[in-house]
Design a protein around this motif. Sequence first.
Motif, PDB file in Angstrom:
ATOM      1  N   ARG A  91     -29.754  60.173 -31.800  1.00 42.91           N
ATOM      2  CA  ARG A  91     -29.213  58.999 -31.093  1.00 42.91           C
ATOM      3  C   ARG A  91     -28.159  59.421 -30.063  1.00 42.91           C
ATOM      4  NH1 ARG A  91     -28.473  55.925 -35.456  1.00 42.91           N
ATOM      5  NH2 ARG A  91     -30.463  54.863 -35.387  1.00 42.91           N
ATOM      6  N   VAL A  92     -27.353  60.403 -30.435  1.00 43.10           N
ATOM      7  CA  VAL A  92     -26.360  60.919 -29.471  1.00 43.10           C
ATOM      8  C   VAL A  92     -27.083  61.465 -28.240  1.00 43.10           C
ATOM      9  CG1 VAL A  92     -24.648  62.761 -29.087  1.00 43.10           C
ATOM     10  CG2 VAL A  92     -24.585  61.410 -31.205  1.00 43.10           C
ATOM     11  N   LEU A  93     -28.159  62.206 -28.459  1.00 42.41           N
ATOM     12  CA  LEU A  93     -28.913  62.775 -27.329  1.00 42.41           C
ATOM     13  C   LEU A  93     -29.564  61.662 -26.508  1.00 42.41           C
ATOM     14  CD1 LEU A  93     -30.591  65.856 -29.102  1.00 42.41           C
ATOM     15  CD2 LEU A  93     -28.444  65.779 -27.812  1.00 42.41           C
ATOM     16  N   ALA A  94     -30.059  60.621 -27.193  1.00 42.60           N
ATOM     17  CA  ALA A  94     -30.677  59.489 -26.491  1.00 42.60           C
ATOM     18  C   ALA A  94     -29.647  58.792 -25.593  1.00 42.60           C
ATOM     19  CB  ALA A  94     -31.254  58.499 -27.508  1.00 42.60           C
ATOM     20  N   GLU A  95     -28.437  58.621 -26.137  1.00 36.30           N
ATOM     21  CA  GLU A  95     -27.382  57.970 -25.331  1.00 36.30           C
ATOM     22  C   GLU A  95     -27.052  58.797 -24.089  1.00 36.30           C
ATOM     23  OE1 GLU A  95     -24.316  57.376 -28.250  1.00 36.30           O
ATOM     24  OE2 GLU A  95     -25.405  55.664 -29.110  1.00 36.30           O
ATOM     25  N   ILE A  96     -27.080  60.125 -24.258  1.00 36.73           N
ATOM     26  CA  ILE A  96     -26.766  60.990 -23.104  1.00 36.73           C
ATOM     27  C   ILE A  96     -27.815  60.790 -22.003  1.00 36.73           C
ATOM     28  CG2 ILE A  96     -26.612  63.391 -22.307  1.00 36.73           C
ATOM     29  CD1 ILE A  96     -25.405  64.066 -25.115  1.00 36.73           C
ATOM     30  N   VAL A  97     -29.100  60.835 -22.342  1.00 34.73           N
ATOM     31  CA  VAL A  97     -30.106  60.721 -21.270  1.00 34.73           C
ATOM     32  C   VAL A  97     -30.255  59.286 -20.771  1.00 34.73           C
ATOM     33  CG1 VAL A  97     -31.429  62.803 -21.785  1.00 34.73           C
ATOM     34  CG2 VAL A  97     -32.098  60.683 -22.873  1.00 34.73           C
ATOM     35  N   GLN A  98     -29.945  58.332 -21.628  1.00 36.58           N
ATOM     36  CA  GLN A  98     -30.095  56.930 -21.221  1.00 36.58           C
ATOM     37  C   GLN A  98     -29.215  56.595 -20.005  1.00 36.58           C
ATOM     38  OE1 GLN A  98     -28.496  53.902 -23.850  1.00 36.58           O
ATOM     39  NE2 GLN A  98     -30.374  52.706 -23.637  1.00 36.58           N
ATOM     40  N   ARG A  99     -28.045  57.236 -19.965  1.00 37.80           N
ATOM     41  CA  ARG A  99     -27.126  56.894 -18.867  1.00 37.80           C
ATOM     42  C   ARG A  99     -27.666  57.336 -17.501  1.00 37.80           C
ATOM     43  NH1 ARG A  99     -21.788  60.832 -19.573  1.00 37.80           N
ATOM     44  NH2 ARG A  99     -22.175  60.789 -21.793  1.00 37.80           N
ATOM     45  N   TYR A 100     -28.710  58.157 -17.486  1.00 40.91           N
ATOM     46  CA  TYR A 100     -29.256  58.617 -16.204  1.00 40.91           C
ATOM     47  C   TYR A 100     -30.483  57.828 -15.748  1.00 40.91           C
ATOM     48  CZ  TYR A 100     -25.945  62.253 -17.176  1.00 40.91           C
ATOM     49  OH  TYR A 100     -24.784  62.915 -17.458  1.00 40.91           O
ATOM     50  N   GLY A 101     -30.765  56.730 -16.421  1.00 41.57           N
ATOM     51  CA  GLY A 101     -31.864  55.861 -15.985  1.00 41.57           C
ATOM     52  C   GLY A 101     -33.165  56.614 -15.873  1.00 41.57           C
ATOM     53  N   ASP A 102     -33.866  56.426 -14.743  1.00 46.61           N
ATOM     54  CA  ASP A 102     -35.174  57.069 -14.570  1.00 46.61           C
ATOM     55  C   ASP A 102     -35.094  58.594 -14.524  1.00 46.61           C
ATOM     56  OD1 ASP A 102     -36.340  54.637 -14.562  1.00 46.61           O
ATOM     57  OD2 ASP A 102     -36.587  54.503 -12.369  1.00 46.61           O
ATOM     58  N   ASP A 103     -33.923  59.134 -14.171  1.00 48.70           N
ATOM     59  CA  ASP A 103     -33.777  60.597 -14.129  1.00 48.70           C
ATOM     60  C   ASP A 103     -33.664  61.202 -15.525  1.00 48.70           C
ATOM     61  OD1 ASP A 103     -33.782  60.627 -11.387  1.00 48.70           O
ATOM     62  OD2 ASP A 103     -31.583  60.566 -11.211  1.00 48.70           O
ATOM     63  N   GLY A 104     -33.299  60.395 -16.491  1.00 58.49           N
ATOM     64  CA  GLY A 104     -33.019  60.919 -17.834  1.00 58.49           C
ATOM     65  C   GLY A 104     -34.261  60.954 -18.709  1.00 58.49           C
ATOM     66  N   SER A 105     -34.526  62.096 -19.317  1.00 63.39           N
ATOM     67  CA  SER A 105     -35.610  62.208 -20.298  1.00 63.39           C
ATOM     68  C   SER A 105     -35.321  63.447 -21.129  1.00 63.39           C
ATOM     69  CB  SER A 105     -36.972  62.334 -19.610  1.00 63.39           C
ATOM     70  OG  SER A 105     -37.018  63.514 -18.838  1.00 63.39           O
ATOM     71  N   ALA A 106     -36.188  63.719 -22.075  1.00 59.25           N
ATOM     72  CA  ALA A 106     -35.998  64.919 -22.902  1.00 59.25           C
ATOM     73  C   ALA A 106     -37.357  65.543 -23.181  1.00 59.25           C
ATOM     74  CB  ALA A 106     -35.309  64.551 -24.208  1.00 59.25           C
ATOM     75  N   ASP A 107     -37.347  66.837 -23.471  1.00 59.94           N
ATOM     76  CA  ASP A 107     -38.572  67.538 -23.835  1.00 59.94           C
ATOM     77  C   ASP A 107     -38.363  68.268 -25.151  1.00 59.94           C
ATOM     78  OD1 ASP A 107     -40.260  66.971 -21.624  1.00 59.94           O
ATOM     79  OD2 ASP A 107     -39.116  68.383 -20.402  1.00 59.94           O
TER      80      ASP A 107
END
Length: 527
Positions: A91-107
Amino acid sequence: MLGEAVVDTAVNAVQKDVKLNKFEKFKAVKDGLDVKDELEHFAEIGWEAVDETDLTHRLKWLGVFFRPVTPGKFMLRLRMPHGVLSSYKLRVLAEIVQRYGDDGSADITTRQNIQLRGIRLEDIPDIFQQLRDAGMTSVQSGMDNVRNITGSPVSGIDADELIDTQGLVIKVQDMITGNGVGNYAFTNLPRKFNIAIEGGRDNSIHAEINDIAFVPAYREGVLGFNVLVGGFFSAKRCEAAIPLKAWVPPNDDVVELCRAILLVYRDHGLRANRQKARLMWLIDEWGLEQFRAEVEKVFGKPLLSDAPEDAMDWDKRDHIGVYAQKQSGLNYVGLHVPVGRLQAEDMFDLARLAEVYGSGELRLTVEQNVIVPNIPDSRVETFLQEPLLKKFSIAPAPLTRSLVSCTGAQFCNFALVETKQRALGLARLLDAELSLNQPVRIHWTGCPNSCGQPQVADIGFMGTKTRKDGKTVEAVDIYMGGKVGKDAHLGDRVRQAVPCDELKDVLKALLVERFNAEPKSDLSQPS
Ligand code: SRM
Ligand code: SF4
C-alpha cells in the motif's frame, strides 16, 4: 559488519590496478553510496542541475534510475528479499506511484522484485522516509552491487519444500546492505552480482543463472546446500553456474560464504574491461581450484566437499492457481499479472485481498506474478469471485500464462525493441488462434543484456534491428531449448533477426511444429 580495515583493503586493491575502465575511475573518485547524503540538495536544485555522473550512475546505488527515455521521471528499484512483502508495504508503494497519475506504475521484475515508475527526484527524500518507516529499502539495488536475493516464492508454505530459506535470504541481504542503510564494504564490486538461495525441489528461481546459488542437497544424510558459482548473462557471454564443489549447512555458514565470495570478488575481480568483469571471468582466470582456495581462506575454515547430487528433482512450477499449503486448511493462490505490470489501483486491491482473505502477506515470483498465501479453505471460493481476478487470472490461456518480458523500449534506453505490449499482444492473438495442451514458456528481452532471460525459455525472443525493404526495422533473435527445474540448461539461438512484423507467422509455425499446437477449428465459435 565489516570493519574499516577491510574497506581500506578494497580501496587499495582498486587503486593499485593501473588499467581501470571509466566506471572504475568515477567510483574511485566518489563511491556511489555517497550520494545518499546529497539527496536533499539534489531535490532542491532539480535533476537538470545534478552532476551528470551522479545523475546517470551514482544514484543507481540508491536504486534511483534516471531514464533518458522519460527525463525527469525516474525509476525506483526496491529490494524485496525472497519476493515476500506485506499488504502494508504494497500500500505504501501504491501511494507513492498513485501521486504521479498516468506516469505512475510499477513492475514486478524477473528477480522477484518491484520497480516504481514516474518518480520525481524532488520527492525522493520524502519517499525514502516512507520506505524506512515501512521497513523497506532500495539501497544497492543497481550498478556494481548485489541485486535482489531470490528464493522459492512458496517458502514456508510449500508442503514439499526442503528448506525454508526466508530467514537466510534476509540475513544475507542485511549483511550486504548493512541492515538496509548501505554498507561501503560491498558498494564497489567490479560489476553487478546475483545471489539465489533455493530451498524447494523445483529450482523455482533459476539457480543456475546466478553468480552464487545455494541449492538443496543431502550430504551424508544431512540436508544443506551445494554451492554453484559464476552463472551470468551478458551481451558478450552467457554461462550457467558451475559447482564450487562445496556444501554448507543451512545456517550462518551461508551468510559467511556469501561474504567470503563477495570479498574475494571485490578484491580480486577483474576491473580493466567491464565486459569481462563478472565473477565467472575471475574463476576462468584463476581456475576453480585457486578460486575455491582463496574463498576458503577468507571463509576462515575448510569448506566441506559437495554432496554427490542435489535434491532438486521436480519440474518447475509456475504457482498460478489454487494450491493447498503445508499448513492444514490454508491455501495459496497464484495470480497471473500480465508481463508484471501493476497500476496503483491494482496494488491497493492486491493489498486489500491479502488482508481480507489471507494473512496480509504477498509473494512475488520470477515469472513476474503474485501469490496470495494463507487463505482458509472456507474463503477460497469467495476470493475467486473478486473482480481483480478477471484481470489477474488464476487460469490464463497457455501462451499468456507463461509469458515473461523485460522492460523494453517504453522505459529502457538499451532496448532495441518494444517488448511488454508486443509480447502480450502476440500471446493473446495466438492463444485465440491455437489450442495447446501445455503452457509454452515464452520470454522476451529487449536487447542482448538478457534481463528477460530468453535463454531459460522454451522460446526466447531477444530484440535486435534488421534491414527490410531498405529500412531499419525492429526484429528478434530466437532462442529455443531452455530447460528449467531439475537438470536446467540454457537454450541456444536458433534464428537471427526475424522482423517483428513477421513474427506472428514464425511463432505460429514453431508452436505447431514443435509444441503440437493445433489451429482452433472455428474461431467464430464462442469458447
Ligand atoms: Fe537487467 C541492466 C532491467 C534483471 C542483466 N536491467 C538493466 C537496466 C538497469 C539498464 C538501464 O539502466 O536501463 C534495466 C532497467 C530498465 C528499466 O527501466 O526497468 C534492467 N533487469 C531489469 C529488470 C527490471 C527486467 C524486468 O523487466 O524484470 C530486472 C530487474 C531485476 C531486479 O529486480 O534487480 C532485470 N538483468 C536482469 C537479469 C535477470 C536475472 O537477474 O535473473 C539479467 C541477466 C542475469 C545476469 O545479470 O547475469 C540482467 N541488466 C542486465 C545487464 C547485463 C549484465 C552484464 O553482466 O553485462 C545489464 C547491463 C549492465 O549491467 O551493464 C542490465
Ligand atoms: Fe533494458 Fe535490455 Fe534489460 Fe530489456 S534486456 S530491460 S531492453 S537492458
